[in-house]
Design a protein around this motif. Sequence first.
Motif, short mmCIF file in Angstrom:
data_model
loop_
_atom_site.label_atom_id
_atom_site.label_comp_id
_atom_site.label_asym_id
_atom_site.label_seq_id
_atom_site.Cartn_x
_atom_site.Cartn_y
_atom_site.Cartn_z
N GLY A 62 -41.75 60.91 -6.36
CA GLY A 62 -42.76 60.97 -7.39
C GLY A 62 -42.14 60.52 -8.71
O GLY A 62 -40.96 60.15 -8.77
N GLU A 63 -42.94 60.57 -9.76
CA GLU A 63 -42.46 60.02 -11.02
C GLU A 63 -41.60 61.01 -11.79
O GLU A 63 -40.86 60.64 -12.68
N ALA A 64 -41.74 62.31 -11.49
CA ALA A 64 -41.02 63.33 -12.26
C ALA A 64 -39.52 63.05 -12.21
O ALA A 64 -38.95 62.94 -11.14
N PRO A 65 -38.90 62.86 -13.36
CA PRO A 65 -37.48 62.56 -13.36
C PRO A 65 -36.65 63.80 -13.02
O PRO A 65 -36.96 64.89 -13.49
N HIS A 66 -35.65 63.65 -12.18
CA HIS A 66 -34.76 64.74 -11.85
C HIS A 66 -33.44 64.50 -12.55
O HIS A 66 -32.84 63.46 -12.40
N ARG A 67 -33.04 65.45 -13.30
CA ARG A 67 -31.79 65.29 -14.03
C ARG A 67 -30.82 66.37 -13.61
O ARG A 67 -31.21 67.52 -13.42
N LEU A 68 -29.57 65.99 -13.49
CA LEU A 68 -28.57 67.00 -13.22
C LEU A 68 -28.34 67.74 -14.52
O LEU A 68 -28.00 67.16 -15.53
N ASP A 69 -28.55 69.04 -14.48
CA ASP A 69 -28.50 69.86 -15.67
C ASP A 69 -27.11 69.79 -16.29
O ASP A 69 -26.15 70.22 -15.69
N PRO A 70 -26.98 69.24 -17.49
CA PRO A 70 -25.64 69.22 -18.07
C PRO A 70 -25.23 70.63 -18.47
O PRO A 70 -25.96 71.31 -19.19
N ARG A 71 -24.18 71.08 -17.95
CA ARG A 71 -23.77 72.45 -18.23
C ARG A 71 -22.52 72.46 -19.10
O ARG A 71 -21.62 71.65 -18.92
N SER A 72 -22.48 73.40 -20.00
CA SER A 72 -21.33 73.49 -20.88
C SER A 72 -20.17 74.20 -20.15
O SER A 72 -19.07 74.26 -20.65
N GLY A 73 -20.47 74.72 -19.02
CA GLY A 73 -19.54 75.65 -18.38
C GLY A 73 -18.31 75.03 -17.72
O GLY A 73 -17.53 75.74 -17.14
N ASP A 74 -18.16 73.74 -17.82
CA ASP A 74 -17.04 73.14 -17.10
C ASP A 74 -15.68 73.67 -17.53
O ASP A 74 -14.74 73.69 -16.76
N ASP A 75 -15.62 74.10 -18.78
CA ASP A 75 -14.32 74.56 -19.26
C ASP A 75 -14.21 76.08 -19.17
O ASP A 75 -13.28 76.68 -19.67
N ARG A 76 -15.21 76.69 -18.51
CA ARG A 76 -15.30 78.14 -18.51
C ARG A 76 -14.05 78.82 -17.94
O ARG A 76 -13.47 79.71 -18.51
N GLY A 77 -13.65 78.37 -16.82
CA GLY A 77 -12.53 79.06 -16.15
C GLY A 77 -11.19 78.47 -16.54
O GLY A 77 -10.22 78.65 -15.82
N GLY A 78 -11.14 77.77 -17.62
CA GLY A 78 -9.88 77.14 -17.99
C GLY A 78 -9.66 75.89 -17.18
O GLY A 78 -10.57 75.39 -16.53
N ASP A 79 -8.49 75.39 -17.21
CA ASP A 79 -8.22 74.13 -16.56
C ASP A 79 -7.55 74.30 -15.20
O ASP A 79 -7.21 73.33 -14.54
N ALA A 80 -7.35 75.57 -14.79
CA ALA A 80 -6.62 75.81 -13.55
C ALA A 80 -7.40 75.26 -12.36
O ALA A 80 -8.59 75.53 -12.19
N ASP A 81 -6.73 74.46 -11.55
CA ASP A 81 -7.36 74.01 -10.31
C ASP A 81 -7.28 75.13 -9.29
O ASP A 81 -6.20 75.64 -9.01
N VAL A 82 -8.41 75.52 -8.76
CA VAL A 82 -8.42 76.60 -7.77
C VAL A 82 -8.26 76.02 -6.37
O VAL A 82 -7.42 76.44 -5.60
N LEU A 83 -9.11 75.05 -6.06
CA LEU A 83 -9.09 74.48 -4.71
C LEU A 83 -8.72 73.00 -4.79
O LEU A 83 -9.32 72.26 -5.56
N THR A 84 -7.72 72.62 -4.05
CA THR A 84 -7.38 71.21 -3.94
C THR A 84 -7.40 70.82 -2.47
O THR A 84 -6.72 71.44 -1.66
N VAL A 85 -8.23 69.84 -2.16
CA VAL A 85 -8.27 69.35 -0.78
C VAL A 85 -7.94 67.89 -0.83
O VAL A 85 -8.52 67.14 -1.61
N SER A 86 -6.98 67.45 -0.01
CA SER A 86 -6.71 66.02 0.00
C SER A 86 -6.55 65.54 1.45
O SER A 86 -6.00 66.22 2.29
N GLY A 87 -7.08 64.37 1.65
CA GLY A 87 -6.95 63.71 2.95
C GLY A 87 -7.59 64.45 4.10
O GLY A 87 -7.08 64.46 5.20
N LEU A 88 -8.74 65.09 3.82
CA LEU A 88 -9.40 65.82 4.90
C LEU A 88 -10.10 64.85 5.85
O LEU A 88 -10.97 64.09 5.44
N SER A 89 -9.70 64.89 7.11
CA SER A 89 -10.35 64.03 8.10
C SER A 89 -10.70 64.83 9.34
O SER A 89 -9.92 65.66 9.79
N VAL A 90 -11.89 64.57 9.84
CA VAL A 90 -12.27 65.11 11.14
C VAL A 90 -12.60 63.89 11.99
O VAL A 90 -13.49 63.13 11.64
N PRO A 91 -11.87 63.69 13.09
CA PRO A 91 -12.08 62.47 13.88
C PRO A 91 -13.55 62.24 14.21
O PRO A 91 -14.22 63.14 14.72
#
Lengths: 328, 510, 358
Positions: free
Chosen positions: B244-273
């Motif tokens: 439909g015509e109603a535009p969908h926008r991803l809500d810009p949230r200020s919260g990105d810096d909320r928990g500080g800069d610490a990376d909690v979860l890092t996943v790299s090279g995840l493959s499932v055959p």
Amino acid sequence: MNLLATPSRLDAEAPHQSRRSRTDVAITAIVVLAVLAAIVMGLSTHRFVTLANAKAILTSASLVGIAALGLTLITIGGSAVSLAVSQTVAVAGMVFLSAQSLGLLPAFVIAVVCGTVITGLQGAVVGYAAANPVVLTIAASFAITGVATGVSGGTTVSPTGTGYDVLNATPGGVALSVYVLIVMALVVEWVLRRTGFGRSLYLIGENRPAARAAGLPVGRTTVVAWLAAGALFAVTAAFTAAFNTSANVNLGGTLTFDAIAAVLAGGTPISGGRGSALRTLAGAVLIAAVSDILLLRGYSTGVQIMVKGLIVLFVVVIVHLRAKGRQA
Amino acid sequence: MPSTRTDEPLVRVDGLVKSFGSTRAVRGASFSIAPGEIHALCGHNGAGKSTVVKMLSGQEIPDDGEIRIAGEVRDLRSRQAAQRSGVALVDQELSVVPALTVAENLMLGDLRVGWVNRRRSSGRRFRTLLDSLGLGDIGLDRRVSELSMGERQLIEIARALGQEARLVILDEPTATLSDVESDYVYAAVRNVAAAGCAVLFVSHRLGEVLGLCHNVTVMRDGAVVATTPVAELTIDSLIVQMLGEAPHRLDPRSGDDRGGDADVLTVSGLSVPGRVDAFDITLRAGQVCAVAGQLGSGASDVLRAIAGLVPAATAEVRVDGVAVRPGHPAASAGAGIAFVSNDRKAEGLFLDKPVSWNLLATRLPHVTRFGVINRRRWTATLAGLVELCGLDGRRAGHSVGSLSGGNQQKVFVGRCLGRDDVRVLLLDDPTRGVDVGGRAAIHALLRDAARRGMAVLFSSTELEELLDLADVVVTMHKGVVVQRHEGETAGAVLLREMTHGAATVAEVPR
Amino acid sequence: MVRSHIVHPLPASVHTLTASGRRIRATMALAAVMAGVALLAGACGEGSADGKSGTSGSGGVKGKTINFVGYGKDNPWGAYFNTVFIGKLESAGAKVVDLTTMDPGTAVTNFNQAISNKPDLIVAALLDTSSMVVPIKKAKQANIPVLVYDGRPDPSVDGDVMQVLSDSEALGIAAAQNLVEGLKAQGKESGNLIVITGTKSGFAAQDRMKGFDAELAKTPGYKVIDNQDGNWDPTLSGKIATQLFAKYGCAGIQGAYGMADYMALPIVAAAKQAGCEVGGKNGVIVTGSNCFKVGIDAIKAGTLYGTATEDPGTIAEQTAGYVIRYFNGENPPKKELVKEERVTAQNVDRYAAQCSKA
């Protein structure tokens, strides 16, 4: 035997399940009628209501009962049943008698270790490798008998000392095994209700994939349940061997199926996740009492075995209908 | 592109209506398909496509409206009735039997195979059938278990055709297939149409819709938006029709810096055959991240693999910098990863047990001392959680199975909340089968969890949910990441990437 | 091995004649005649005839093949029997093929296997008499002689096999004598007895009961008030005993008979647990009727009044001896009973050794 009329609810937090369906009422009525009929049968049986007879019923329930408590842990944990109970009991009993020269307590400890290790190994395969417990324990039962026959050369083990006779004692006129049964039932019940292990066991028994996904220690909990079961089998073994004053590979007799019957007659479903030690105690006493009535009334062994089967069938059907009624 | 098209429609659907309780799943669906036409049926989740398919294949009876095949009004009360009227359905879920041979599978459900099956005559018939689908090199005596998934899908189509179908319905036939395998299916579908059948092709993959079909009917909220020849469509115009015509926008949230800069979860090279290829993601504390992808995109597999539930997965997963042993759910749980499966019944709750047991199932060590349950801690923790999840405390003793779907899901999500040791919350389609009210409550729970410093990662196909809830959306298509969106993004872009893949990367407005 | 080929024609002719004559004695007589023919054949074939003649022809036990379908060695009684029996025959030069089992179904399979092995003799114990009827008939058709030991076969094939049997009736008689003797020594001229039997459908339990009842009938003061099937199962016997002591009380039971020692001892244990005195001046007199080491110990300790032999060693010796006599052509009687001995505290030392093997 009227213990069955008031099945103990497991979850103390949920004493009142308000909605009662019509089937539920009908089932309760049938159970009450059955219990009343049994009581009337008992009261009208000559010499049934005597202290001596009550003791006799408890004594005959005790050996099967202790093993059945172990089996209850296996069943609640979702591993169905072990079909190697008789064989484990036979081996532990033989070990117990042949170690008598070391004294009662060391012999007892060795027997318990033996039963625990044998059963725990099976539990590890079931818990970690998700083997089918029925198939596994059938295989184990052959292996155990084979090894025991090979080692003993098929002979009967006679006690190498006399310490075992302590287990035949009757403090207060009641067999020691009866006290052990009651204490063990209370201990197992407490563990099931009040410990983290008990809770995990119920949860794993009800839904193993969910327990796995929730990060519960599925393998470890299963192994602990089987280890405890093995210890209880060994306790039964020690008492049985002491009572018979000899042990061979046939010591266990029909114990496997007697124990399963006691668990099922207590109303613990074979599918796991439900049940209790007190129910199993009730089941063991129920079967012993009914066998006793039939014996006193002069029915043959065949009739006694048949009635045992009918009781198990009756309770299993009732438990199934109740479970269905609850879901509806 | 068109082959043997005539003006007379072979299948005509007129004003179909179907309600489930108070929900009107389909309100007036009409379209027609000519012989030889491949007709696409598109729409976002919940648009009513699958209900239309069910009504055409005799699995649901319409409340109103009529279905005409070859000009006659048909009463399709059962799958058998639909089969007799010439409707064949190739389902999403494969129904071929792997243990049987190709011929035996084709015989199953074949109306022409009587009680006595004549191997030789039906063998000749099956051979021609397979040849017509480009399966000339597959022997009738091969076991289906030896075939690839794409070939199995083709056998499924062959079986549908063997029923002398006039209308062949394919419900997301390529969702779980690779590109090469999908190509076989397209070729087969073209052959089917060339033979004069009407084909109804239901798909989420817009690229294949545009490449394969002649006309596209788009549904939205239970009604048909339009039926348009593909020549007049682009992916973008198709998405406009779907949303439909109603535009969908991803809500810009200020919260990105909320928990500080610490990376909690890092996943790299995840493959499932065969399912996921080289998936990377990093989540900071307080972030809510979505993996957006349709069935077969690998989004669900990513979450399961991080939770340790996929033994075949390879990945390097770190929580707070500490490596997690892969393939062991208990190890993942120990590292602070909590997982909420999309299958609440089979892999989630203990339905027979009280709410209290379920809420505390994952934190038994916290309410026990030396293995013994400490009643005070049990009661206190329970009260806190019940409050947190907005459940009725008086029902804590009731079995979870007696609760509504929404409340069950609250319990399921809630048992991962309010714990210091849970650092990462993984949710696979967290609001599946949950009504609007329940959905809002669960979204609130998840936001709250993030605010307390957890990293939340969920998978979803629902645009609204993605846009409402997530700070970051990673779209996936056929096992690979298409794009990572942070900040303002149009729903149309997400949908395009989920349905069409990386081809549109260049157009992403950033 | 050559010799075995020569022996075969003999039973074949016996069989043909049996089928037409249908009378065992006639068959036996004819067999002796035919033996001469076989002997001639043997003489021609091998060139060295030995002088002895008998149903089995010639040659002694050396080199003969015996297929042994006995009790399995997971049964203690069977284990000791097998050791003695196999040991004695092998040292005499026979080849013994071990097909032993404790499972009645497997026993039938093994017996059929034995028939197809075409041995010189099949030695078998019958776990289930009725299921062994057909295999025994098959063996007869295949002209393979069969020796049954311990328990008797089904009456319908009684004439088709040789037998070395435990004297079950004598065992029952010994048990009755033990009880009567024990009670009389306590000064009781009358008393109530309970019996817990082996599997009632089996001949062993039936025959022992027959002897027991007959012997007891001589002293009408003592009567059996309860008779239960203990199925040769010690645990079950203990349970039944527990309930019977509760039913009748200590004063209601003066004597008890558990058919095997391992069933009598649970009765002792049950009596003690019920608070009843066992043995001594006024206690319950308990007897078994086939001896095991535990029983001997209990007799010495005074809790078990007595038992009877039926020990595996004696019957194994006699069965092996029978086989040797058979192959030596000594023509042993078709049916032999093992002499059973009554064991009480007076003579327990004499039997302690032979009873302590199982």
